[in-house]
Design a protein around this motif. Structure first.
Motif, PDB file in Angstrom:
ATOM      1  N   ALA A  16     -35.796  49.247 -35.107  1.00 18.37           N
ATOM      2  CA  ALA A  16     -34.934  48.955 -33.961  1.00 18.37           C
ATOM      3  C   ALA A  16     -35.694  49.151 -32.649  1.00 18.37           C
ATOM      4  O   ALA A  16     -35.598  48.314 -31.737  1.00 18.37           O
ATOM      5  CB  ALA A  16     -33.693  49.841 -33.987  1.00 18.37           C
ATOM      6  N   GLN A  17     -36.457  50.236 -32.561  1.00 21.42           N
ATOM      7  CA  GLN A  17     -37.248  50.482 -31.354  1.00 21.42           C
ATOM      8  C   GLN A  17     -38.321  49.414 -31.172  1.00 21.42           C
ATOM      9  O   GLN A  17     -38.596  48.986 -30.052  1.00 21.42           O
ATOM     10  CB  GLN A  17     -37.898  51.866 -31.411  1.00 21.42           C
ATOM     11  N   LYS A  44     -40.189  49.842 -19.333  1.00 22.25           N
ATOM     12  CA  LYS A  44     -39.393  49.946 -20.559  1.00 22.25           C
ATOM     13  C   LYS A  44     -40.293  49.848 -21.789  1.00 22.25           C
ATOM     14  O   LYS A  44     -40.149  50.623 -22.742  1.00 22.25           O
ATOM     15  CB  LYS A  44     -38.329  48.848 -20.591  1.00 22.25           C
ATOM     16  N   ALA A  45     -41.254  48.943 -21.761  1.00 24.20           N
ATOM     17  CA  ALA A  45     -42.180  48.793 -22.889  1.00 24.20           C
ATOM     18  C   ALA A  45     -43.009  50.059 -23.077  1.00 24.20           C
ATOM     19  O   ALA A  45     -43.210  50.513 -24.209  1.00 24.20           O
ATOM     20  CB  ALA A  45     -43.082  47.581 -22.674  1.00 24.20           C
ATOM     21  N   LYS A  50     -44.178  54.856 -26.337  1.00 21.97           N
ATOM     22  CA  LYS A  50     -44.321  56.304 -26.503  1.00 21.97           C
ATOM     23  C   LYS A  50     -43.338  56.835 -27.548  1.00 21.97           C
ATOM     24  O   LYS A  50     -43.710  57.644 -28.410  1.00 21.97           O
ATOM     25  CB  LYS A  50     -44.104  57.005 -25.168  1.00 21.97           C
ATOM     26  N   ALA A  51     -42.087  56.377 -27.489  1.00 20.44           N
ATOM     27  CA  ALA A  51     -41.080  56.823 -28.451  1.00 20.44           C
ATOM     28  C   ALA A  51     -41.439  56.399 -29.873  1.00 20.44           C
ATOM     29  O   ALA A  51     -41.279  57.173 -30.824  1.00 20.44           O
ATOM     30  CB  ALA A  51     -39.706  56.269 -28.061  1.00 20.44           C
ATOM     31  N   ALA A  58     -44.473  61.784 -36.327  1.00 21.46           N
ATOM     32  CA  ALA A  58     -43.602  62.710 -37.063  1.00 21.46           C
ATOM     33  C   ALA A  58     -43.382  62.241 -38.508  1.00 21.46           C
ATOM     34  O   ALA A  58     -43.389  63.045 -39.447  1.00 21.46           O
ATOM     35  CB  ALA A  58     -42.257  62.846 -36.344  1.00 21.46           C
ATOM     36  N   ALA A  59     -43.206  60.934 -38.700  1.00 22.92           N
ATOM     37  CA  ALA A  59     -42.975  60.391 -40.035  1.00 22.92           C
ATOM     38  C   ALA A  59     -44.219  60.509 -40.913  1.00 22.92           C
ATOM     39  O   ALA A  59     -44.112  60.698 -42.122  1.00 22.92           O
ATOM     40  CB  ALA A  59     -42.536  58.932 -39.935  1.00 22.92           C
TER      41      ALA A  59
END
Length: 61
Positions: A16-17, A44-45, A50-51, A58-59
């Motif tokens: 989704a991100q 926004k990009a 970064k997110a 983390a994954a």
């Protein structure tokens, strides 16, 4: 396709991100004559990039 190697919960969120990231990148070129829209799309990009990387790191752990 590489996102498919993630666990299901991470995969859904990152896909989704990533779609939002691609939309923001395409908006840059769709609004190339409008400096304000280009700047907003670039910001926004960068935020989404970064997110995404944060979630992927983390994954991977």
């Amino acid at each position: 396709m590489r996102l498919d190697i993630l666990e299901p919960d991470a995969r859904t969120e990152v896909k989704a991100q990533f779609k939002q990231y691609l939309d923001a990148r395409m908006a840059i070129y769709a609004n190339v004559s409008d400096d304000d829209k280009v700047a907003a799309s670039l910001a926004k990009a960068a935020e989404l990039q970064k997110a995404i990387w944060t979630r992927l790191i983390a994954a991977a752990k």
